[in-house]
Design an enzyme around this catalytic site. Structure first.
Site, PDB file in Angstrom:
ATOM      1  N   TYR A  80      30.434 -40.826  48.064  1.00  0.00           N
ATOM      2  CA  TYR A  80      30.672 -40.225  46.554  1.00  0.00           C
ATOM      3  C   TYR A  80      30.195 -38.988  46.456  1.00  0.00           C
ATOM      4  CZ  TYR A  80      29.528 -39.562  41.641  1.00  0.00           C
ATOM      5  OH  TYR A  80      29.659 -39.209  40.589  1.00  0.00           O
ATOM      6  N   GLU A  88      35.005 -35.896  39.980  1.00  0.00           N
ATOM      7  CA  GLU A  88      34.380 -36.965  40.760  1.00  0.00           C
ATOM      8  C   GLU A  88      35.194 -37.517  41.808  1.00  0.00           C
ATOM      9  OE1 GLU A  88      31.368 -40.450  39.067  1.00  0.00           O
ATOM     10  OE2 GLU A  88      33.666 -41.104  38.643  1.00  0.00           O
TER      11      GLU A  88
END
Ligand code: GDP
Ligand code: MN
Length: 400
Positions: free
Chosen positions: A101, A189
């Site tokens: 991530y 993101e």
């Protein structure tokens, strides 16, 4: 402004971030055509402005033409938590060895971009943050220094990234940061950011939020706006040049000046109410702006009562009263209005309202009193047993 995954990926791609090859498609035929061009296996991905598509069945691997056709047909038109799928992204499938991530987000309190990195990608990052906050490495980047190699090394070390991919991952993070600055984003993101079986790092998903106030500097990005995905009230307000934010409650709010509107929201909440919106009619609000604002507020079907909180300075209360009277001529509201006018020409404003004798308009002299009244009226109008008679009984009831 939020971008669809593929728009975000294309934006990242032109800033040098490695992304899989892919094509957008808005029909089954186009999707199959794109898959044929890309070569199998491909992944067919729903393009909607909401996450969790994988869990909802909106991301499917297709090994051949038949599967591509089946999945494209199943995903197009699918409802993913209230978002209908009108577009697909067809992408060369990747061989995933690890899911990470990564994100860059603007941290207002630190007045700096914040970079996050975790080896626990692919899943819900909020869950990771709640269960095991130490699994997410965090680092603020001084905007005057920019992203440096030591930032990348620190993030990779803190997150516990495999040593052999640190260099490639560092370079990718650097490009994410540069894209964040160059495109004036509020959030980039990437979840998952993958390490492939060949030990390459690739952005496999992209959630990009651009700063809407900076779009005038980025005409290409501004053109990505997707009006059909926007909230109908917010779109209507934008078209009319009003500053409006939908909040989801049942009390419509209008004030002049952002500070006054925000304190009005607080006072309504304090009185036990739930604001439907923020609407700043601005300084010097003229009658036509008030008409436009009333139309936007009332177009929200959840609104059960409306509070006008005007502090007259440059804005003249008589102008606001005229606007309200005019608006009543145009829209014939069926919900109660509570009006508090204070400041420049307030007496004249109140006199005009009294003369117009508008149905269901209640004048209050204080902000707190007005908030309490509007909450009471919204409850009367909103109760499941609300009928014409109980409504008018409520309206005529003396204030406690
Ligand atoms: P989201 O569920 O909306 O966040 O959609 P993502 O783009 O993150 O996809 C969800 C999941 O699908 C990913 O975490 C991957 O596990 C899987 N996935 C997506 N693309 C591929 C791919 O090319 N190959 C493989 N094997 N899995 C993929
Ligand atoms: Mn994802």
């Amino acid at each position: 402004m939020d971008l669809l995954e593929y728009q975000g990926k294309q934006l990242l791609g032109r800033n040098g971030v490695p992304i899989p090859a892919g094509r957008p498609a808005d029909s089954v035929e186009a999707a199959v055509g794109a898959a044929d061009e890309l070569g199998y296996p491909v992944v067919i991905k729903a393009q909607v402005l909401i996450g969790g598509r994988g869990k909802a069945g909106g991301v499917q691997l297709a090994a051949d033409r038949n599967e591509a056709q089946t999945h494209a047909a199943a995903i197009l038109g699918m409802d993913i938590r209230g978002h209908t799928v009108h577009e697909l992204w067809v992408e060369q499938a990747s061989k995933i060895a690890a899911e990470l991530y990564a994100s860059i987000v603007f941290d207002r309190s630190a007045r700096a971009p914040l970079a996050l990195l975790s080896t626990r990608g692919g899943m819900d990052i909020e869950e990771v943050a709640a269960e095991d906050p130490g699994a997410i490495a965090r680092l603020h980047v001084d905007p005057l220094i920019g992203f440096q190699d030591f930032h990348a090394r620190r993030l990779c070390f803190d997150a516990g990234v495999d040593a052999d991919v640190v260099r490639a991952l560092g370079s990718l993070l650097h490009k994410l940061y540069d894209a964040f600055i160059a495109e004036e984003a509020m959030l980039i993101e990437v979840n998952p950011l993958i390490v492939t079986e060949d030990r390459e790092v690739i952005a496999l998903d992209a959630k990009v939020t651009l700063d809407g106030n900076a779009l005038f500097r980025h005409p290409d990005n501004a053109a990505l706006r997707n009006p059909s995905a926007e909230d109908p009230q917010e779109r209507m307000a934008k078209e009319r040049g009003l500053i409006y934010v939908k909040l989801g409650g049942d009390i419509g709010i209008l004030g002049n000046g952002a500070g006054l509107v925000m304190s009005t929201l607080d006072v309504v909440a304090q009185a036990g109410g739930s604001p439907a919106n923020f609407l700043d009619a601005g300084g010097g609000s003229k009658a036509d702006a008030i008409v436009a604002a009333v139309e936007v507020i009332l177009s929200d079907p959840n609104v059960r009562a409306v509070l006008f909180n005007i502090f007259g300075g440059i804005t003249r209360c008589d102008e606001v009263a005229r606007g309200l009277i005019e608006a009543f001529g145009v829209v014939e509201p069926t919900v109660a209005f509570v009006v508090r006018l204070d400041g420049t020409n307030d007496e004249e404003g109140r006199r005009l309202l009294a003369e117009a004798n508008l149905p269901n308009v209640h004048v209050e002299s204080t902000m707190l009193g007005a908030a309490a009244r509007v909450v009471e009226l919204a409850a009367v109008n909103g109760g499941p047993e609300a009928t014409r008679s109980s409504q008018s009984a409520g309206l005529e009831a003396p204030r406690s």
